[in-house]
Scaffold this motif. Structure first.
Motif, PDB file in Angstrom:
ATOM      1  N   ILE A 204       1.067  -1.222   0.036  1.00  0.00           N
ATOM      2  CA  ILE A 204      -0.225   0.149  -0.126  1.00  0.00           C
ATOM      3  C   ILE A 204       0.804   1.235   0.159  1.00  0.00           C
ATOM      4  O   ILE A 204       1.514   1.561   1.051  1.00  0.00           O
ATOM      5  CB  ILE A 204      -1.158   0.103   1.253  1.00  0.00           C
ATOM      6  CG1 ILE A 204      -1.520  -1.195   1.312  1.00  0.00           C
ATOM      7  CG2 ILE A 204      -1.854   1.044   1.272  1.00  0.00           C
ATOM      8  CD1 ILE A 204      -2.776  -1.554   0.324  1.00  0.00           C
ATOM      9  N   THR A 283       5.910   3.459  -5.088  1.00  0.00           N
ATOM     10  CA  THR A 283       5.552   2.761  -6.337  1.00  0.00           C
ATOM     11  C   THR A 283       6.693   2.293  -6.971  1.00  0.00           C
ATOM     12  O   THR A 283       7.193   1.083  -7.058  1.00  0.00           O
ATOM     13  CB  THR A 283       4.498   3.347  -7.112  1.00  0.00           C
ATOM     14  OG1 THR A 283       3.331   3.866  -6.523  1.00  0.00           O
ATOM     15  CG2 THR A 283       4.027   2.172  -8.394  1.00  0.00           C
ATOM     16  N   GLN A 309      -0.698   1.280  -5.658  1.00  0.00           N
ATOM     17  CA  GLN A 309      -0.680   0.240  -4.943  1.00  0.00           C
ATOM     18  C   GLN A 309       0.343  -0.662  -5.944  1.00  0.00           C
ATOM     19  O   GLN A 309      -0.062  -1.011  -7.010  1.00  0.00           O
ATOM     20  CB  GLN A 309      -1.517  -0.692  -4.354  1.00  0.00           C
ATOM     21  CG  GLN A 309      -2.832   0.163  -3.932  1.00  0.00           C
ATOM     22  CD  GLN A 309      -2.555   1.341  -2.957  1.00  0.00           C
ATOM     23  OE1 GLN A 309      -1.447   1.612  -2.740  1.00  0.00           O
ATOM     24  NE2 GLN A 309      -3.423   2.294  -2.641  1.00  0.00           N
TER      25      GLN A 309
END
Ligand code: DP6
Length: 351
Positions: A204, A283, A309
């Motif tokens: 996350i 990311t 994510q």
């Protein structure tokens, strides 16, 4: 599109069917799915027919639970998501009413419904909450109306609401074919969980909702990205390669085609105007960490959707090690670990 919009019934009966309120309530659970071969683009925007085939895995650790009660005393559909009543004028509420209308036509009723849906994971953040949401809605509403739908029929109805939802009707590995304008396509199962129990670790990288939703984003891509036609032209070959890799349990082959499909979709997103950039620094840092794990010989590959994510797909038994590695990536808020899940289903009680 046929409509049976809901009405208040003076005799407190739901159209031609005259059943007690208890019989008109059902609860269903559905899991989100993660596409390994991505759906991005529509052959028919009105009927929501995908322009490319997509292949997904269904996750067991995340779930949407939805209860639907058809009630002749209601004057409108009432819809709550995670305990909050949706604004009746919102696009989200309209989409849910449209989906209920399809089921009302099949059941020959005009009764309004109370829908209560709960996600045990972040909503609208690139974790496929609309996929599990519409799959659970269709299964619960069809059961409440005592419609005996096949999985393919339920998948068609879910697809009309949100195409990725068509895949969440199935457990394990599922495929949604591309369609032609006007064609009513449904997803189908490719293989069950036991065929190849892959694991998924989700990093996350941001908790908030995404900026541009997939529906609008893919219409913008079709209209403006110079890469869109190449994306469409190469999608069938990617789906064929992924299906063969899944059937042969060939991890390196699946990793190569899944990462390529994901990066091609993001290249289309990045070259859309206005640009759709869903990634953040965490990311990219997570992708680098996954590359290092691969170089060290770990069976893992990445995929990402319309959000920041990162989903790391791992060979059976490798999830815990990948989870530990991704938990220390700078900027990662938390890390979820899932196996492959089962199909959308009614449940009573639902845990
Ligand atoms: C990036 O299914 O949300 O997650 O059909 O317009 O509701 P609509 O789009 P949606 O798109 C999902 C796109 C994706 C890739 C995928 O799941 O295949």
């Amino acid at each position: 599109m046929l409509r049976a919009q809901c009405l208040r019934h003076p005799l407190e009966e739901c159209g031609p069917v005259n059943r007690s309120a208890k019989q008109l309530s059902q609860t269903a659970v559905a899991h989100p799915n993660i596409a390994l071969i991505k759906y991005w683009g529509k052959a028919d925007a009105e009927l929501n027919v995908p322009a490319v085939p997509s292949i997904s895995i269904t996750l067991d650790a995340l779930a949407t639970t939805t209860s639907v009660s058809f009630d002749a005393r209601l004057e409108t559909d009432s819809i709550s998501l995670n305990g909050l009543e949706l604004d009746a004028d919102s696009k989200q509420a309209q989409r849910i009413r449209d989906c209920l209308d399809q089921l009302r036509v099949l059941a020959a009723t005009t009764c309004c419904a109370r829908v209560q849906s709960h996600n045990d994971f972040p909503t609208g953040a690139g974790l496929a909450s609309s996929a599990s949401g519409f799959a659970a809605l269709v299964v619960a509403a069809a059961a409440a109306l005592e419609l005996e739908l096949s999985a393919a029929d339920a998948s068609r109805l879910a697809r009309a609401a949100s195409a990725s939802a068509a895949r969440s009707l199935y457990g394990g590995f599922a495929e949604l074919p591309a369609g032609q304008p006007g064609e009513d396509v449904a997803a189908k199962a490719i293989a069950g969980v036991e065929h190849w129990p892959l694991e998924v670790v989700i990093a996350i990288c941001a908790e908030g909702p995404k900026t541009t939703g997939s529906t609008q984003g893919m219409l913008d891509s079709a209209a403006t990205s110079p890469f869109y036609s190449a994306w469409i032209d190469t999608a069938t070959a990617d789906a064929d390669a992924a299906r063969a890799a899944i059937m042969g349990r060939d991890f390196p082959a699946l990793a190569a085609v899944a990462e390529s499909s994901c990066l091609k979709m993001h290249a289309v997103m990045h070259t859309t105007r206005p640009a759709l950039i869903y990634w953040n620094a965490a990311t990219v840092a997570t992708l680098e960490r996954i590359r290092s794990l691969q170089q060290a010989g770990m069976d893992v590959f990445f995929t990402m959707d319309a959000g920041p994510q990162v989903k790391a797909v791992c060979g059976p038994g490798h999830g815990a090690e990948v989870q530990a590695a991704l938990a220390t990536v700078p900027g990662v808020h938390r890390v979820l670990h899932s196996g492959l899940g089962g199909p959308a289903r009614t449940c009573d009680p639902c845990s």
